[in-house]
Design a protein around this motif. Structure first.
Motif, PDB file in Angstrom:
ATOM      1  N   GLU A 170       2.383   2.295  -3.139  1.00 16.43           N
ATOM      2  CA  GLU A 170       1.948   2.201  -2.047  1.00 16.43           C
ATOM      3  C   GLU A 170       2.353   4.019  -0.960  1.00 16.43           C
ATOM      4  O   GLU A 170       2.262   4.423  -0.071  1.00 16.43           O
ATOM      5  N   LEU A 227      -0.038   6.542  -1.973  1.00 23.62           N
ATOM      6  CA  LEU A 227      -0.985   6.728  -1.005  1.00 23.62           C
ATOM      7  C   LEU A 227      -1.314   6.581   0.364  1.00 23.62           C
ATOM      8  O   LEU A 227      -2.141   6.160   1.387  1.00 23.62           O
ATOM      9  N   ILE A 277      -0.902   3.219   1.415  1.00 16.83           N
ATOM     10  CA  ILE A 277      -1.720   2.244   2.192  1.00 16.83           C
ATOM     11  C   ILE A 277      -0.415   0.805   1.398  1.00 16.83           C
ATOM     12  O   ILE A 277       0.469   0.842   1.004  1.00 16.83           O
ATOM     13  N   LYS A 278      -0.951  -0.766   2.200  1.00 16.93           N
ATOM     14  CA  LYS A 278      -0.684  -1.559   1.689  1.00 16.93           C
ATOM     15  C   LYS A 278      -1.228  -2.298   0.147  1.00 16.93           C
ATOM     16  O   LYS A 278      -2.184  -2.109   0.228  1.00 16.93           O
TER      17      LYS A 278
END
Length: 289
Positions: A33, A36, A38-39
């Motif tokens: 996470e 990147l 993101i989740k």
């Protein structure tokens, strides 16, 4: 001459310790996470030094970390030396990951989104860019992407100072110089020290390192003697089998751990184990006679 680094001096960026720490699914998820942005809901699968060799004639690879989150497959690699082959290496890893999925019965249209991540402690392209995000574009129209559901992220950890996101900057700095300045990197640092206190890890590391050291030296010796790659591969395989036999005899790890340590398929480890059991049974019979 290549020397084996002391187990007590290992840090997160050393291959062996990187693989051990990233087995922790929560740390692995948080690291992905962070890298990147993101989740990730959860990590379904996490395996250090996953060996992929779909065909016995193929050149196998050992991925540092190979994980899935249900919809995406990630390969996370730590790179300490610039071996000048980043492009071809990512191409080969991508192909092997896809073939690994296809051999499990998937149709090519069902291939998962794949992401290859390299954490480099050097600047592979000498552009002073912290993260090189590589996708396949049309040469005639740069706005046209192939959309092949694959991406490559190559992080240049030497440029951590140029990263705006504080969490990512701290993570890359930790990979580069082992200085923990965030909650995540401090947890990783603590886990590294904890893992060093586990005697079984030390035994596996030493066997794994000695195997790689022996393979390297054997390759050099055979290369000098024969001047052909076939002999080198044969010598490397013999060393791997010998290392596996020694680990099995001393009960150093499970079949899975030994397979990862010596770079042989788990089926080969089971075969060697059966041979050892047969040899022991024969010796016992002779002694009784």
């Amino acid at each position: 001459m290549h020397t084996i680094k002391s187990f007590e001096k290992l840090t997160f960026h050393d291959d062996f310790m990187f693989g051990i720490v990233m087995q922790d699914k929560e740390i692995c998820r948080e690291a992905l996470e962070c890298l990147l942005g993101i989740k990730i809901s959860h990590v379904e699968y996490s395996e250090p030094q996953k060996a992929i060799a779909p065909l016995y004639t193929a050149h196998g690879i050992r991925l540092d970390i190979y994980v899935q989150d249900g919809s995406t497959v990630y390969d996370v690699e730590i790179q300490n030396r610039d071996e000048k082959d980043m492009g071809r290496r990512t191409r080969y890893y991508q192909g092997m990951m896809d073939v690994d999925s296809l051999l499990k019965g998937q149709d090519y249209s069902d291939l998962k989104h794949s992401v290859i991540i390299f954490l480099c402690r050097f600047d592979p392209f000498k552009k002073q860019i912290p993260c090189y995000n590589i996708v396949r574009l049309c040469r005639e129209d740069k706005n046209l992407e192939l959309n092949d559901a694959s991406e490559v992220y190559i992080f240049n950890c030497t440029a951590y100072k140029d990263v705006e996101n504080p969490s990512l900057r701290a993570f890359l700095k930790f990979v580069q110089n082992n200085k923990a300045e965030s909650e995540l990197t401090r947890r990783i640092g603590n886990m590294v020290e904890t893992q060093k206190k586990i005697e079984a890890n030390k035994k596996i590391y030493l066997t794994w390192s000695l195997h790689d050291h022996d393979v390297r030296n054997e390759g050099i010796r055979i290369g000098e003697k024969r001047g052909e790659k076939l002999g080198e591969k044969r010598g490397m395989n013999e060393k791997a089998v010998t290392s596996a036999r020694n680990m099995l005899s001393m009960k150093l790890g499970t079949h899975e751990q030994i397979a990862q340590a010596v770079g042989l398929p788990i089926e080969k480890i089971a075969e060697i184990s059966a041979e050892l059991a047969a040899e022991l049974a024969k010796e016992t019979t002779l002694q009784e006679v």
